[in-house]
Design a protein around this motif. Structure first.
Motif, short mmCIF file in Angstrom:
data_model
loop_
_atom_site.label_atom_id
_atom_site.label_comp_id
_atom_site.label_asym_id
_atom_site.label_seq_id
_atom_site.Cartn_x
_atom_site.Cartn_y
_atom_site.Cartn_z
N THR A 242 0.82 -1.21 0.00
CA THR A 242 0.00 0.00 0.00
C THR A 242 0.86 1.27 0.00
O THR A 242 0.47 2.30 0.54
N ALA A 243 2.04 1.19 -0.60
CA ALA A 243 2.90 2.35 -0.74
C ALA A 243 2.41 3.23 -1.89
O ALA A 243 1.61 2.79 -2.72
N PRO A 244 2.87 4.47 -1.99
CA PRO A 244 2.52 5.29 -3.16
C PRO A 244 2.85 4.61 -4.48
O PRO A 244 2.10 4.75 -5.46
N PHE A 245 3.92 3.83 -4.54
CA PHE A 245 4.26 3.10 -5.76
C PHE A 245 3.16 2.12 -6.13
O PHE A 245 2.86 1.92 -7.31
N ASP A 246 2.54 1.50 -5.12
CA ASP A 246 1.44 0.57 -5.40
C ASP A 246 0.23 1.31 -5.95
O ASP A 246 -0.46 0.83 -6.86
N ALA A 247 -0.03 2.50 -5.40
CA ALA A 247 -1.13 3.31 -5.93
C ALA A 247 -0.85 3.70 -7.38
O ALA A 247 -1.77 3.74 -8.22
N LEU A 248 0.41 3.95 -7.70
CA LEU A 248 0.79 4.25 -9.08
C LEU A 248 0.50 3.06 -9.98
O LEU A 248 -0.07 3.20 -11.07
N LEU A 249 0.90 1.87 -9.55
CA LEU A 249 0.69 0.67 -10.37
C LEU A 249 -0.79 0.39 -10.58
O LEU A 249 -1.19 -0.17 -11.61
N ARG A 250 -1.60 0.78 -9.61
CA ARG A 250 -3.06 0.57 -9.74
C ARG A 250 -3.72 1.68 -10.54
O ARG A 250 -4.93 1.65 -10.75
N GLY A 251 -2.95 2.68 -10.97
CA GLY A 251 -3.50 3.77 -11.77
C GLY A 251 -4.25 4.80 -10.95
O GLY A 251 -5.03 5.59 -11.49
N GLU A 252 -3.99 4.86 -9.63
CA GLU A 252 -4.73 5.76 -8.76
C GLU A 252 -4.05 7.12 -8.60
O GLU A 252 -4.69 8.10 -8.23
N VAL A 253 -2.75 7.19 -8.86
CA VAL A 253 -2.00 8.44 -8.73
C VAL A 253 -0.98 8.53 -9.85
O VAL A 253 -0.73 7.55 -10.57
N THR A 254 -0.42 9.71 -10.03
CA THR A 254 0.74 9.89 -10.89
C THR A 254 1.85 10.53 -10.07
O THR A 254 1.59 11.10 -9.02
N PHE A 255 3.07 10.39 -10.54
CA PHE A 255 4.21 11.00 -9.85
C PHE A 255 4.58 12.30 -10.54
O PHE A 255 4.35 12.49 -11.73
N GLU A 256 5.22 13.17 -9.79
CA GLU A 256 5.69 14.43 -10.32
C GLU A 256 7.12 14.68 -9.86
O GLU A 256 7.62 14.03 -8.93
N GLY A 257 7.78 15.63 -10.49
CA GLY A 257 9.06 16.12 -10.03
C GLY A 257 10.12 15.05 -9.90
O GLY A 257 10.29 14.19 -10.77
N ALA A 258 10.85 15.10 -8.77
CA ALA A 258 11.99 14.22 -8.56
C ALA A 258 11.58 12.75 -8.55
O ALA A 258 12.31 11.89 -9.05
N ALA A 259 10.43 12.43 -7.97
CA ALA A 259 9.99 11.03 -7.92
C ALA A 259 9.75 10.48 -9.33
O ALA A 259 10.11 9.34 -9.63
N LEU A 260 9.17 11.30 -10.20
CA LEU A 260 8.95 10.88 -11.58
C LEU A 260 10.27 10.74 -12.33
O LEU A 260 10.50 9.78 -13.07
N GLU A 261 11.16 11.71 -12.11
CA GLU A 261 12.47 11.65 -12.76
C GLU A 261 13.23 10.41 -12.29
O GLU A 261 13.87 9.71 -13.07
#
Length: 440
Positions: A242-261
């Motif tokens: 249930t980390a932010p990365f998991d939310a990303l994989l489920r299509g619930e969030v997107t990353f921005e800035g340094a995390a996306l880079e």
């Protein structure tokens, strides 16, 4: 989940699809984990935090795997038996010091109940293998492999038999004595003695009898029953999905800035995902990355050296020299120090080493380690040019050019793997345990 969401401008950063060398993994689901009996996990919780399983009744599993330190202990190399305190504050007992530090860094315990995890320890000396006795392969005798419900359960047999981890010295207690004499299984063996300790505690005896149909009386409790309960607890307590990365994989969030880079670097030009692949960010393989070696090393009783040959000690194959298992990166931001010997206290420092292992090995600063009561001997291998050359010669990956900003971006991305729910745990730390001994 495809990579298409990465295209476009996000806070001024353009991430072309071609920059990614590997697809993102699919999101985790219940199917990726083995089922757990909650009642068994609750029994395992008490045993995990109870020092009753150590020879001198002073060390619990939680001593070196504590949730306060990301299920590790926050130091490069642990002090097990013969230590006082917890985490970075732990120190040698001046009245009964340990013979040596534990030679490898205490690994985190997240997601070990997942089906993917079939290999244990930095050198992989314990593996699930359907063709082997008990479905397990290890350096121990075949008769010791029977009765464990899983490879996660079987890994508990190693620390309780280790002088420096939990057993203590042969002249201190009956467990250490049995181990020194080679009495492990059977009546009067180390496992039997530990089982008797647990069986003599009414609360434990009642829980085991209620939970396991094959246990009719306290004397029926075997070490494998104890280890199976502990494994159930670890699997239940520290599932991490249930980390932010998991939310990303489920299509619930997107990353921005340094995390996306950092994500684009990780799955692209930095090449991290070559080994840190899949849903748990590990290929479960073994790689020689020139990681600095500190501490006592791994040697047999008849050997006199401070090397740690890694996977070679298991396979005997020259190509496995100084190779260690790829760790999962789940919650990696809170599980330092890093490396099989914990030689790097910061994630940025460890990433920099991985980018150019040979050069970084030669320039390693011992101040990057986090050791209680460090002594010159801790760095003997690093002060031996021939040993450094041997380690460097096994590195098979080319250097990767990473700027300080690149490393900062990778650290930012790895921070998205931090799962607050798994760090908190599900059952938590018990206030007391049935033995009445102090909970770490």
């Amino acid at each position: 989940m495809t990579k298409t969401w990465l295209s476009g401008l996000v806070t001024g950063l353009f991430v072309p699809l071609a920059a990614l060398a590997q697809e993102l993994p699919p999101p985790l689901s219940d199917a990726d984990y083995l089922p757990v009996n909650p009642a068994e996990a609750m029994l395992g919780q008490a045993l995990f935090y109870d020092p009753i399983l150590s020879g001198n009744k002073t060390v619990a599993c939680a001593t070196c795997h504590h949730p306060r330190f990301g299920t590790s202990d926050g130091v490069s190399l642990s002090i097990g038996d013969g230590g006082i305190g917890l985490g970075p504050a732990r120190r040698a007992d001046p009245d009964d010091p340990p013979e040596q530090r534990i030679p490898r860094n205490s690994p985190a315990l997240f997601n070990l109940g997942a089906r993917d995890f079939t290999v244990m320890f930095h050198d992989g000396r314990l593996e699930a293998d359907a063709a082997s006795p008990g479905g397990l392969r290890s350096p121990l005798d075949a008769d010791m492999m029977q009765g464990f419900a899983s490879v996660l359960s079987a890994q508990t047999m190693f620390p309780v038999l280790s002088r420096d981890e939990m057993a203590g010295s042969y002249n201190e207690n009956e467990i250490g004595q049995a181990v020194r004499q080679g009495r492990i299984t059977g009546p009067g063996g180390a496992w039997d003695l530990l089982s008797q300790r647990v069986a003599q505690i009414p609360d434990y005896a009642a829980q085991f009898q209620a939970l396991y149909p094959h246990i009719d009386t306290p004397s029926d409790i075997a070490f494998t029953d104890i280890s199976n309960a502990i494994a159930a607890f670890i699997a239940f307590e520290w599932r991490s999905d249930t980390a932010p990365f998991d939310a990303l994989l489920r299509g619930e969030v997107t990353f921005e800035g340094a995390a996306l880079e950092g994500l684009a670097l990780f799955y692209g030009s930095a090449g991290c995902a070559t080994c840190h692949a899949g849903q748990f960010l590990t290929d479960h393989g073994f790689h020689a990355m020139g990681t600095p070696q500190i501490g006592p090393g791994k040697s047999a009783t008849f050997e006199d050296h401070q090397r740690d040959d890694g996977r070679f000690r298991v396979t005997g194959r020259a190509e496995d020299a100084y190779a260690f298992r790829t760790p999962s990166l789940r919650n990696v931001a809170v599980t330092g120090p890093y490396g099989h010997a914990g030689a790097h206290r910061t994630l940025a420092g460890f990433i920099a080493h991985h980018a150019d292992p040979v050069a970084e090995l030669q320039n390693y600063d011992p101040a990057q380690a986090l050791l209680s009561g460090a002594v010159p001997d801790d760095f003997a291998i690093l002060q031996t040019p021939e040993a450094l050359q041997d380690i460097a010669a096994t590195v098979g990956v080319p250097p990767v050019a990473l700027s300080p900003d690149d490393i900062a971006a990778l650290v930012a991305f790895l921070g998205t793997l931090t799962d607050e729910a798994s760090l908190a745990g599900r059952l938590g730390i018990p206030e007391t345990v049935p033995s009445g001994l102090a909970v770490p």
